[in-house]
Design a protein around this motif. Structure first.
Motif, short mmCIF file in Angstrom:
data_model
loop_
_atom_site.label_atom_id
_atom_site.label_comp_id
_atom_site.label_asym_id
_atom_site.label_seq_id
_atom_site.Cartn_x
_atom_site.Cartn_y
_atom_site.Cartn_z
N ARG A 55 0.88 -1.18 0.00
CA ARG A 55 0.00 0.00 0.00
C ARG A 55 0.91 1.22 0.00
N ASP A 56 1.27 1.67 -1.18
CA ASP A 56 2.26 2.75 -1.29
C ASP A 56 3.51 2.38 -0.50
N GLY A 57 4.11 1.27 -0.86
CA GLY A 57 5.20 0.68 -0.08
C GLY A 57 4.60 -0.47 0.71
N TRP A 58 5.40 -1.05 1.59
CA TRP A 58 4.92 -2.19 2.37
C TRP A 58 4.47 -1.73 3.75
N PHE A 59 3.27 -2.16 4.09
CA PHE A 59 2.66 -1.78 5.35
C PHE A 59 2.52 -3.04 6.20
N CYS A 60 3.06 -3.01 7.42
CA CYS A 60 3.04 -4.20 8.28
C CYS A 60 2.33 -3.94 9.59
N GLN A 61 1.53 -4.92 9.95
CA GLN A 61 0.85 -4.88 11.24
C GLN A 61 1.13 -6.18 11.98
N PHE A 62 1.07 -6.13 13.30
CA PHE A 62 1.38 -7.31 14.10
C PHE A 62 0.21 -7.67 14.99
N LEU A 63 -0.03 -8.97 15.11
CA LEU A 63 -1.11 -9.45 15.97
C LEU A 63 -0.56 -10.39 17.02
N GLU A 64 -1.17 -10.35 18.20
CA GLU A 64 -0.84 -11.31 19.25
C GLU A 64 -1.20 -12.71 18.78
N GLN A 65 -0.75 -13.68 19.54
CA GLN A 65 -0.95 -15.07 19.17
C GLN A 65 -2.42 -15.46 19.00
N ASP A 66 -3.32 -14.73 19.66
CA ASP A 66 -4.75 -15.04 19.51
C ASP A 66 -5.30 -14.58 18.16
N LEU A 67 -4.47 -13.89 17.37
CA LEU A 67 -4.85 -13.36 16.06
C LEU A 67 -5.98 -12.35 16.11
N LYS A 68 -6.21 -11.78 17.29
CA LYS A 68 -7.27 -10.79 17.43
C LYS A 68 -6.73 -9.47 17.94
N THR A 69 -5.76 -9.55 18.83
CA THR A 69 -5.25 -8.34 19.49
C THR A 69 -4.12 -7.72 18.68
N PRO A 70 -4.35 -6.54 18.10
CA PRO A 70 -3.28 -5.91 17.35
C PRO A 70 -2.25 -5.28 18.28
N LEU A 71 -0.98 -5.35 17.89
CA LEU A 71 0.07 -4.66 18.64
C LEU A 71 0.16 -3.23 18.11
N LYS A 73 2.55 -1.15 17.39
CA LYS A 73 3.57 -0.78 16.42
C LYS A 73 3.16 -1.18 14.99
N LYS A 74 3.29 -0.20 14.08
CA LYS A 74 3.06 -0.50 12.67
C LYS A 74 4.29 -0.07 11.89
N LEU A 75 4.59 -0.79 10.86
CA LEU A 75 5.77 -0.45 10.06
C LEU A 75 5.37 -0.12 8.64
N HIS A 76 6.13 0.75 8.03
CA HIS A 76 5.90 1.13 6.65
C HIS A 76 7.24 1.35 5.99
N PHE A 77 7.49 0.68 4.90
CA PHE A 77 8.77 0.87 4.23
C PHE A 77 8.62 0.63 2.73
N LYS A 78 9.57 1.10 1.96
CA LYS A 78 9.49 1.04 0.51
C LYS A 78 9.91 -0.31 -0.07
N ARG A 123 8.88 -6.39 23.07
CA ARG A 123 8.65 -5.14 23.79
C ARG A 123 8.62 -3.95 22.83
N ARG A 124 9.49 -4.00 21.82
CA ARG A 124 9.53 -2.90 20.86
C ARG A 124 8.22 -2.78 20.07
N LEU A 125 7.56 -3.89 19.86
CA LEU A 125 6.27 -3.85 19.14
C LEU A 125 5.14 -3.33 20.01
N LYS A 126 5.39 -3.34 21.32
CA LYS A 126 4.36 -2.88 22.25
C LYS A 126 4.32 -1.36 22.33
N HIS A 127 5.34 -0.72 21.73
CA HIS A 127 5.39 0.74 21.74
C HIS A 127 5.22 1.27 20.33
N ARG A 128 4.56 2.37 20.22
CA ARG A 128 4.37 2.99 18.93
C ARG A 128 5.67 3.53 18.38
#
Ligand SMILES: [Zn+2]
Length: 128
Positions: A55-71, A73-78, A123-128
């Motif tokens: 999505r205009d580069g690569w957009f990454c999201q992370f989910l907890e093991q339950d696959l419901k709870t989003p972490l 931190k989001k990443l975006h890179f080219k 821990r790093r994913l737990k912070h924005r």
């Protein structure tokens, strides 16, 4: 001709066991799975699912093991190279099947993978 035998032996075994306590791992199995939940927690590892899309580069999201709870931190890179980097650093099992799956995800512009993170990486994913 033993093609039938070799195709059968190349299949992923339906039963997998934890490499520490030898307990059976619950299905469905993911490529990165080598420990049961109890042993992973004991070792301070965290299983996290990374979802990526183009999505205009690569957009990454992370989910907890339950696959419901989003972490948070989001990443975006080219560059898609970064996806390979994250996969390798995140302890992703880079066997042929896993590489093909990531290749395919990059080709169609979306996909996901399980990561096995250390306490600090998590821990790093737990912070924005
Ligand atoms: Zn175990």
């Amino acid at each position: 001709m033993d093609s039938e035998r070799s195709s059968a032996s190349s299949q992923i075994p339906s039963v997998r066991i934890c490499e520490l306590c030898r307990r059976h791992l619950p299905a469905p199995h993911t490529t990165a799975e080598t420990l049961c939940d109890a042993c992973r927690t004991k070792k301070g590892r965290h299983r996290v699912y990374m979802f990526y899309m183009l999505r205009d580069g690569w957009f990454c999201q992370f989910l907890e093991q339950d696959l419901k709870t989003p972490l948070p931190k989001k990443l975006h890179f080219k560059s898609q190279e970064k996806l390979w980097e994250i996969a390798e650093r995140g302890g992703f099992n880079m066997n042929l099947e896993a590489r093909q799956s990531l290749d395919h995800g990059i080709e169609i512009g979306r996909g996901g993978m399980w990561l096995d993170l250390s306490e600090e990486q998590y821990r790093r994913l737990k912070h924005r």
